[in-house]
Write a protein that holds these residues in place. Structure first.
Motif, PDB file in Angstrom:
ATOM      1  N   VAL A   1       1.124   9.897 -14.370  1.00 12.28           N
ATOM      2  CA  VAL A   1       1.907   8.710 -14.736  1.00 12.28           C
ATOM      3  C   VAL A   1       2.412   8.006 -13.472  1.00 12.28           C
ATOM      4  CG1 VAL A   1       4.047   7.926 -15.847  1.00 12.28           C
ATOM      5  CG2 VAL A   1       2.525   9.523 -17.035  1.00 12.28           C
ATOM      6  N   GLN A   2       2.822   8.782 -12.465  1.00 10.04           N
ATOM      7  CA  GLN A   2       3.247   8.189 -11.198  1.00 10.04           C
ATOM      8  C   GLN A   2       2.122   7.375 -10.571  1.00 10.04           C
ATOM      9  OE1 GLN A   2       4.576  11.565  -8.880  1.00 10.04           O
ATOM     10  NE2 GLN A   2       6.722  11.107  -9.313  1.00 10.04           N
ATOM     11  N   LEU A   3       0.915   7.920 -10.600  1.00 11.36           N
ATOM     12  CA  LEU A   3      -0.231   7.180 -10.055  1.00 11.36           C
ATOM     13  C   LEU A   3      -0.448   5.874 -10.820  1.00 11.36           C
ATOM     14  CD1 LEU A   3      -2.860  10.020  -9.444  1.00 11.36           C
ATOM     15  CD2 LEU A   3      -1.678   8.662  -7.702  1.00 11.36           C
TER      16      LEU A   3
ATOM     17  N   LEU B   1     -11.503   9.385  -3.221  1.00 12.92           N
ATOM     18  CA  LEU B   1     -12.182  10.531  -3.814  1.00 12.92           C
ATOM     19  C   LEU B   1     -11.167  11.578  -4.251  1.00 12.92           C
ATOM     20  CD1 LEU B   1     -14.879  11.797  -4.528  1.00 12.92           C
ATOM     21  CD2 LEU B   1     -15.013  12.692  -2.199  1.00 12.92           C
ATOM     22  N   LEU B   2     -10.079  11.724  -3.512  1.00 10.30           N
ATOM     23  CA  LEU B   2      -9.036  12.686  -3.877  1.00 10.30           C
ATOM     24  C   LEU B   2      -8.378  12.305  -5.202  1.00 10.30           C
ATOM     25  CD1 LEU B   2      -7.492  15.222  -3.124  1.00 10.30           C
ATOM     26  CD2 LEU B   2      -5.948  13.798  -1.753  1.00 10.30           C
ATOM     27  N   ILE B   3      -8.114  11.032  -5.413  1.00 11.47           N
ATOM     28  CA  ILE B   3      -7.548  10.571  -6.689  1.00 11.47           C
ATOM     29  C   ILE B   3      -8.538  10.845  -7.820  1.00 11.47           C
ATOM     30  CG2 ILE B   3      -6.829   8.557  -8.034  1.00 11.47           C
ATOM     31  CD1 ILE B   3      -5.681   7.395  -5.414  1.00 11.47           C
ATOM     32  N   LEU B   4      -9.795  10.544  -7.589  1.00  6.61           N
ATOM     33  CA  LEU B   4     -10.807  10.794  -8.617  1.00  6.61           C
ATOM     34  C   LEU B   4     -10.906  12.284  -8.938  1.00  6.61           C
ATOM     35  CD1 LEU B   4     -13.662   8.373  -7.509  1.00  6.61           C
ATOM     36  CD2 LEU B   4     -12.071   8.098  -9.417  1.00  6.61           C
TER      37      LEU B   4
ATOM     38  N   MET C   1       0.840  -1.190   0.000  1.00  3.54           N
ATOM     39  CA  MET C   1       0.000   0.000   0.000  1.00  3.54           C
ATOM     40  C   MET C   1       0.880   1.246   0.000  1.00  3.54           C
ATOM     41  SD  MET C   1      -3.010   0.953   2.602  1.00  3.54           S
ATOM     42  CE  MET C   1      -3.126   2.602   3.176  1.00  3.54           C
ATOM     43  N   ALA C   2       0.491   2.203  -0.789  1.00  6.94           N
ATOM     44  CA  ALA C   2       1.252   3.450  -0.877  1.00  6.94           C
ATOM     45  C   ALA C   2       1.130   4.222   0.434  1.00  6.94           C
ATOM     46  CB  ALA C   2       0.720   4.290  -2.024  1.00  6.94           C
ATOM     47  N   ASN C   3       2.165   4.961   0.762  1.00  2.86           N
ATOM     48  CA  ASN C   3       2.118   5.832   1.926  1.00  2.86           C
ATOM     49  C   ASN C   3       0.989   6.833   1.695  1.00  2.86           C
ATOM     50  OD1 ASN C   3       2.560   8.226   3.479  1.00  2.86           O
ATOM     51  ND2 ASN C   3       4.633   7.518   3.899  1.00  2.86           N
ATOM     52  N   GLN C   4      -0.015   6.806   2.564  1.00  2.77           N
ATOM     53  CA  GLN C   4      -1.214   7.618   2.372  1.00  2.77           C
ATOM     54  C   GLN C   4      -0.910   9.110   2.295  1.00  2.77           C
ATOM     55  OE1 GLN C   4      -4.144   6.306   1.675  1.00  2.77           O
ATOM     56  NE2 GLN C   4      -5.128   8.294   1.493  1.00  2.77           N
ATOM     57  N   LYS C   5      -0.028   9.586   3.155  1.00  5.70           N
ATOM     58  CA  LYS C   5       0.309  11.016   3.156  1.00  5.70           C
ATOM     59  C   LYS C   5       0.993  11.406   1.844  1.00  5.70           C
ATOM     60  CE  LYS C   5       2.762  14.499   5.898  1.00  5.70           C
ATOM     61  NZ  LYS C   5       1.836  15.562   5.799  1.00  5.70           N
ATOM     62  N   ALA C   6       1.920  10.596   1.379  1.00  2.00           N
ATOM     63  CA  ALA C   6       2.616  10.885   0.119  1.00  2.00           C
ATOM     64  C   ALA C   6       1.634  10.848  -1.054  1.00  2.00           C
ATOM     65  CB  ALA C   6       3.747   9.889  -0.101  1.00  2.00           C
ATOM     66  N   LEU C   7       0.702   9.915  -1.017  1.00  2.00           N
ATOM     67  CA  LEU C   7      -0.304   9.805  -2.075  1.00  2.00           C
ATOM     68  C   LEU C   7      -1.197  11.045  -2.085  1.00  2.00           C
ATOM     69  CD1 LEU C   7      -1.697   8.154  -4.287  1.00  2.00           C
ATOM     70  CD2 LEU C   7      -3.025   7.045  -2.476  1.00  2.00           C
ATOM     71  N   GLU C   8      -1.617  11.488  -0.915  1.00  2.00           N
ATOM     72  CA  GLU C   8      -2.453  12.686  -0.823  1.00  2.00           C
ATOM     73  C   GLU C   8      -1.699  13.918  -1.316  1.00  2.00           C
ATOM     74  OE1 GLU C   8      -3.776  12.825   3.233  1.00  2.00           O
ATOM     75  OE2 GLU C   8      -5.113  11.107   2.968  1.00  2.00           O
ATOM     76  N   GLU C   9      -0.427  14.036  -0.950  1.00  2.00           N
ATOM     77  CA  GLU C   9       0.377  15.175  -1.407  1.00  2.00           C
ATOM     78  C   GLU C   9       0.524  15.166  -2.923  1.00  2.00           C
ATOM     79  OE1 GLU C   9       4.042  15.055   0.774  1.00  2.00           O
ATOM     80  OE2 GLU C   9       3.067  15.584   2.666  1.00  2.00           O
ATOM     81  N   LEU C  10       0.728  13.989  -3.489  1.00  2.00           N
ATOM     82  CA  LEU C  10       0.835  13.857  -4.943  1.00  2.00           C
ATOM     83  C   LEU C  10      -0.455  14.329  -5.611  1.00  2.00           C
ATOM     84  CD1 LEU C  10       2.446  12.799  -7.435  1.00  2.00           C
ATOM     85  CD2 LEU C  10       1.304  10.607  -7.050  1.00  2.00           C
TER      86      LEU C  10
END
Length: 107
Positions: A59-61, A75-78, A1-10
């Motif tokens: 592309v990173q996602l 929802l943030l990714i969407l 699982m991706a680091n949630q904080k890093a994913l949100e920042e991205l």
């Protein structure tokens, strides 16, 4: 699982870049309407630069998902994806508006 904080920042950075791109594309249309074609072209190019930044994050996602480190879609990714698509639409409109205003200016 991706680091949630890093994913949100991205995702937040992706949204920020796409918003900057959309603003540039909108200003490009406004400049074209004012017959400032050089400024319109510059704004379109600046929008493309911001869009490229957002696209690189997209592309990173995709790489995270392909690598198995992204195991859910939030929802943030969407929202980030939706903003990217919106920026593409703004660009298409800005390019077309630029052509139309140039045709009008040439008459």
């Amino acid at each position: 699982m991706a680091n949630q904080k890093a994913l949100e920042e991205l995702c937040v950075r992706m949204v920020s870049s796409t918003n900057e791109a959309r603003i540039c594309y909108l200003k490009s249309m406004q400049a074209a309407r004012a017959q400032e074609m050089g400024a319109a072209a510059d704004l379109l190019a600046r929008g493309d630069e911001q869009y490229a930044v957002a696209h690189a994050m997209h592309v990173q996602l995709l790489q995270m998902e392909a690598g198995g480190t992204l195991d859910h879609v939030s929802l943030l990714i969407l929202h980030a994806e939706d903003q990217l698509i919106s920026a593409e639409t703004y660009k298409a409109l800005a390019v077309e508006a630029g052509h139309i205003y140039q045709i009008l200016a040439d008459k």
